[in-house]
Scaffold this motif. Sequence first.
Motif, mmCIF file in Angstrom:
data_model
loop_
_atom_site.group_PDB
_atom_site.id
_atom_site.type_symbol
_atom_site.label_atom_id
_atom_site.label_comp_id
_atom_site.label_asym_id
_atom_site.label_seq_id
_atom_site.Cartn_x
_atom_site.Cartn_y
_atom_site.Cartn_z
ATOM 1 N N ASN A 230 0.814 -1.216 0.000
ATOM 2 C CA ASN A 230 0.000 0.000 0.000
ATOM 3 C C ASN A 230 0.847 1.265 0.000
ATOM 4 O OD1 ASN A 230 -2.650 -0.781 -0.211
ATOM 5 N ND2 ASN A 230 -2.997 -0.949 1.980
ATOM 6 N N LEU A 231 2.035 1.182 0.588
ATOM 7 C CA LEU A 231 2.931 2.339 0.606
ATOM 8 C C LEU A 231 3.408 2.661 -0.806
ATOM 9 C CD1 LEU A 231 5.027 1.479 3.805
ATOM 10 C CD2 LEU A 231 2.920 2.811 3.638
ATOM 11 N N TYR A 232 3.707 1.618 -1.570
ATOM 12 C CA TYR A 232 4.107 1.819 -2.964
ATOM 13 C C TYR A 232 2.918 2.324 -3.801
ATOM 14 C CZ TYR A 232 8.375 -0.764 -1.891
ATOM 15 O OH TYR A 232 9.571 -1.167 -1.351
ATOM 16 N N LEU A 233 1.747 1.741 -3.543
ATOM 17 C CA LEU A 233 0.569 2.071 -4.331
ATOM 18 C C LEU A 233 0.148 3.533 -4.157
ATOM 19 C CD1 LEU A 233 -1.830 1.134 -6.100
ATOM 20 C CD2 LEU A 233 -3.006 0.474 -3.992
ATOM 21 N N HIS A 234 0.065 4.006 -2.915
ATOM 22 C CA HIS A 234 -0.436 5.351 -2.656
ATOM 23 C C HIS A 234 0.473 6.422 -3.262
ATOM 24 C CE1 HIS A 234 -2.370 8.253 0.496
ATOM 25 N NE2 HIS A 234 -2.903 8.375 -0.693
ATOM 26 N N SER A 235 1.786 6.195 -3.176
ATOM 27 C CA SER A 235 2.724 7.188 -3.712
ATOM 28 C C SER A 235 2.586 7.335 -5.229
ATOM 29 C CB SER A 235 4.167 6.807 -3.355
ATOM 30 O OG SER A 235 4.514 5.548 -3.904
ATOM 31 N N ALA A 236 2.035 6.300 -5.894
ATOM 32 C CA ALA A 236 1.810 6.376 -7.341
ATOM 33 C C ALA A 236 0.432 6.938 -7.672
ATOM 34 C CB ALA A 236 1.966 4.994 -7.974
ATOM 35 N N LEU A 237 -0.580 6.553 -6.891
ATOM 36 C CA LEU A 237 -1.948 6.976 -7.201
ATOM 37 C C LEU A 237 -2.142 8.484 -7.073
ATOM 38 C CD1 LEU A 237 -4.155 4.204 -5.524
ATOM 39 C CD2 LEU A 237 -3.490 4.421 -7.926
ATOM 40 N N VAL A 238 -1.464 9.113 -6.104
ATOM 41 C CA VAL A 238 -1.648 10.567 -5.928
ATOM 42 C C VAL A 238 -1.157 11.346 -7.141
ATOM 43 C CG1 VAL A 238 -1.581 10.518 -3.404
ATOM 44 C CG2 VAL A 238 0.561 10.761 -4.678
ATOM 45 N N LYS A 239 -0.306 10.743 -7.936
ATOM 46 C CA LYS A 239 0.224 11.445 -9.107
ATOM 47 C C LYS A 239 -0.773 11.511 -10.256
ATOM 48 C CE LYS A 239 3.945 8.999 -9.756
ATOM 49 N NZ LYS A 239 5.178 8.660 -10.477
ATOM 50 N N THR A 240 -1.889 10.760 -10.145
ATOM 51 C CA THR A 240 -2.881 10.784 -11.232
ATOM 52 C C THR A 240 -3.656 12.098 -11.261
ATOM 53 O OG1 THR A 240 -4.559 9.744 -9.819
ATOM 54 C CG2 THR A 240 -3.194 8.280 -11.160
ATOM 55 N N ARG A 241 -3.596 12.902 -10.185
ATOM 56 C CA ARG A 241 -4.334 14.163 -10.138
ATOM 57 C C ARG A 241 -3.523 15.286 -10.794
ATOM 58 N NH1 ARG A 241 -7.129 9.913 -8.613
ATOM 59 N NH2 ARG A 241 -9.146 10.482 -7.718
ATOM 60 N N ASP A 242 -4.218 16.055 -11.620
ATOM 61 C CA ASP A 242 -3.571 17.129 -12.376
ATOM 62 C C ASP A 242 -3.595 18.433 -11.577
ATOM 63 O OD1 ASP A 242 -2.428 18.616 -14.400
ATOM 64 O OD2 ASP A 242 -4.337 18.916 -15.463
ATOM 65 N N PHE A 243 -2.831 18.468 -10.489
ATOM 66 C CA PHE A 243 -2.779 19.665 -9.651
ATOM 67 C C PHE A 243 -1.690 20.616 -10.170
ATOM 68 C CE2 PHE A 243 -0.309 16.218 -7.773
ATOM 69 C CZ PHE A 243 0.947 16.786 -7.626
ATOM 70 N N GLU A 244 -1.733 21.858 -9.719
ATOM 71 C CA GLU A 244 -0.758 22.849 -10.157
ATOM 72 C C GLU A 244 0.636 22.491 -9.652
ATOM 73 O OE1 GLU A 244 -1.797 27.015 -9.705
ATOM 74 O OE2 GLU A 244 -3.896 26.454 -9.419
ATOM 75 N N GLN A 245 1.610 22.532 -10.556
ATOM 76 C CA GLN A 245 2.976 22.129 -10.208
ATOM 77 C C GLN A 245 3.787 23.302 -9.666
ATOM 78 O OE1 GLN A 245 4.160 18.877 -10.268
ATOM 79 N NE2 GLN A 245 1.993 18.438 -10.618
ATOM 80 N N ASN A 246 3.265 23.907 -8.626
ATOM 81 C CA ASN A 246 4.013 24.949 -7.921
ATOM 82 C C ASN A 246 3.840 24.703 -6.423
ATOM 83 O OD1 ASN A 246 1.434 26.037 -7.177
ATOM 84 N ND2 ASN A 246 1.370 27.188 -9.093
ATOM 85 N N ALA A 247 4.524 25.500 -5.603
ATOM 86 C CA ALA A 247 4.516 25.262 -4.157
ATOM 87 C C ALA A 247 3.100 25.277 -3.592
ATOM 88 C CB ALA A 247 5.388 26.298 -3.451
ATOM 89 N N ARG A 248 2.304 26.258 -4.010
ATOM 90 C CA ARG A 248 0.937 26.368 -3.493
ATOM 91 C C ARG A 248 0.094 25.167 -3.921
ATOM 92 N NH1 ARG A 248 -3.758 28.081 -5.555
ATOM 93 N NH2 ARG A 248 -5.344 28.954 -4.155
ATOM 94 N N GLY A 249 0.207 24.807 -5.193
ATOM 95 C CA GLY A 249 -0.565 23.677 -5.717
ATOM 96 C C GLY A 249 -0.196 22.364 -5.054
ATOM 97 N N LYS A 250 1.089 22.172 -4.807
ATOM 98 C CA LYS A 250 1.531 20.936 -4.166
ATOM 99 C C LYS A 250 1.085 20.868 -2.704
ATOM 100 C CE LYS A 250 5.560 20.022 -7.103
ATOM 101 N NZ LYS A 250 7.038 19.855 -7.157
ATOM 102 N N ARG A 251 1.125 21.999 -2.014
ATOM 103 C CA ARG A 251 0.671 22.005 -0.614
ATOM 104 C C ARG A 251 -0.821 21.675 -0.529
ATOM 105 N NH1 ARG A 251 4.114 26.572 -0.062
ATOM 106 N NH2 ARG A 251 2.321 27.968 -0.382
ATOM 107 N N GLU A 252 -1.599 22.268 -1.443
ATOM 108 C CA GLU A 252 -3.032 21.977 -1.446
ATOM 109 C C GLU A 252 -3.291 20.512 -1.813
ATOM 110 O OE1 GLU A 252 -6.633 24.541 -2.897
ATOM 111 O OE2 GLU A 252 -5.967 23.318 -4.616
ATOM 112 N N ALA A 253 -2.545 20.011 -2.794
ATOM 113 C CA ALA A 253 -2.700 18.603 -3.193
ATOM 114 C C ALA A 253 -2.384 17.670 -2.031
ATOM 115 C CB ALA A 253 -1.789 18.296 -4.382
ATOM 116 N N LEU A 254 -1.327 17.976 -1.287
ATOM 117 C CA LEU A 254 -0.964 17.145 -0.145
ATOM 118 C C LEU A 254 -2.056 17.206 0.926
ATOM 119 C CD1 LEU A 254 0.986 15.371 1.426
ATOM 120 C CD2 LEU A 254 2.137 17.448 2.219
ATOM 121 N N ARG A 255 -2.589 18.402 1.168
ATOM 122 C CA ARG A 255 -3.640 18.556 2.182
ATOM 123 C C ARG A 255 -4.876 17.728 1.805
ATOM 124 N NH1 ARG A 255 -3.630 23.552 2.100
ATOM 125 N NH2 ARG A 255 -5.500 24.068 0.897
ATOM 126 N N PHE A 256 -5.287 17.802 0.539
ATOM 127 C CA PHE A 256 -6.477 17.076 0.100
ATOM 128 C C PHE A 256 -6.216 15.560 0.052
ATOM 129 C CE2 PHE A 256 -8.057 21.028 -2.371
ATOM 130 C CZ PHE A 256 -8.717 21.479 -1.237
#
Length: 440
Positions: A230-256
Amino acid sequence: MSARSRQSDSLLGTDIVPGSISVPRGGSAFRRFLAFLGPGAMVSVGYIDPGNWATSLEGGSRFGYTLLCVILLSNLMAVLLQSLCARLGIASGRDLAQSCREHYSKPVNLALWALCELAIIATDLAEVIGTAVALKLLFGIPLAWGAAITIVDTVVLLMLMRRGFRWLEAFVMSLMAMIFACFVVELALAQPSLAGIADGFLTPDTDIVTNPQMLYIAIGIIGATVMPHNLYLHSALVKTRDFEQNARGKREALRFATLDSTISLSLALFVNAGILILAAAVFHSAGQTVVEIEEAYGLLSPLLGAGIAATLFGVALLASGLNSTVTATLAGQIVMEGFLRFRMKPWVRRLITRGLAILPVLYVTQVYGDQSVGRLLILSQVVLSLQLPFAIIPLIRFVSRRDWMGEMAIGWKIKALTWAIAVLILVLNVRLVIEVFQGL
């Protein structure tokens, strides 16, 4: 090529396309959060697979509510570790397997890959047993035939993959809701002791460490709850979301992403604790120690005085086995490509993994009888626990690297806590191995 086409082709080709699921750039925060729902459910499926049933049923029936604190601790560990996986995937753009390939030498990578594959086979073994037992209980299908029938789930899984990743997530969440509803009814019928539940959650017993039998079950619970793949799986699945590739976008993506996994894992905690509470309230209070799932099914209705209790138990078990198939398959694809850069058609990969899992079940049922599969199920969870440090330790090292993570690298407090978790699991595993060798 459309996003849907790309993601479907990619899943069938073992790759999960980063940014294939759109995230609204405007609108409310809640609307953006909805775009991140899904990976948490996919991951939490592994925390309520049939392996959890075996350990929790025996733990509850043999020791009452005592091991509830272990389930709670395991769940809190899972929430933290899965948040670190999301952090790694979002901040670095690498999943855990890819990170290992970049960081470690080839021999170390091969060893880590082999250990992870062993963990996936152990997971699949639990799913085969759980689904086969459920088919036997609900429809009277012999266990060996039920195990063979589980190969059919490959076809169902590939059909869902062709429809798109969101369909797969919806399927998983629907089955999770079914399992949750079944246990709400079961616990209402069982009427467990609220004082016993509170004591089990909040008052750890030293016997958990000193009693070899209790320790074995406790380690099985940890292995069944915090799963390496599951540790391997989750680190890959979160990348499927097209969030903004900047500091603000990444922080929000991590929070969600963290909120998504925390909500799903909270539901998994309810189910895991529910299984143990049900066993404690129904079996332990009646002086019955239940090792086999079939035994629990047969005793539930007579002891609760409600015929529907056993049926709900069987339905939830079947849903659990079917659901866990999805995550084991995806994790297998991710680790093989991440570690080895090797692509294999999903149906070939699925048949190989499922075949390796079915063989021990067929052997045990033919040589030792159906009554022995419960022990095999618990053993598979202990094997998972023994694999955990080999996934957790690399994860901690990677999310601590500022050259990879930037400002999202973890601080010393989280680092100290995660290392404490790793050391705890290592100590428990060493204690288990000593107990096993002393018993030989």
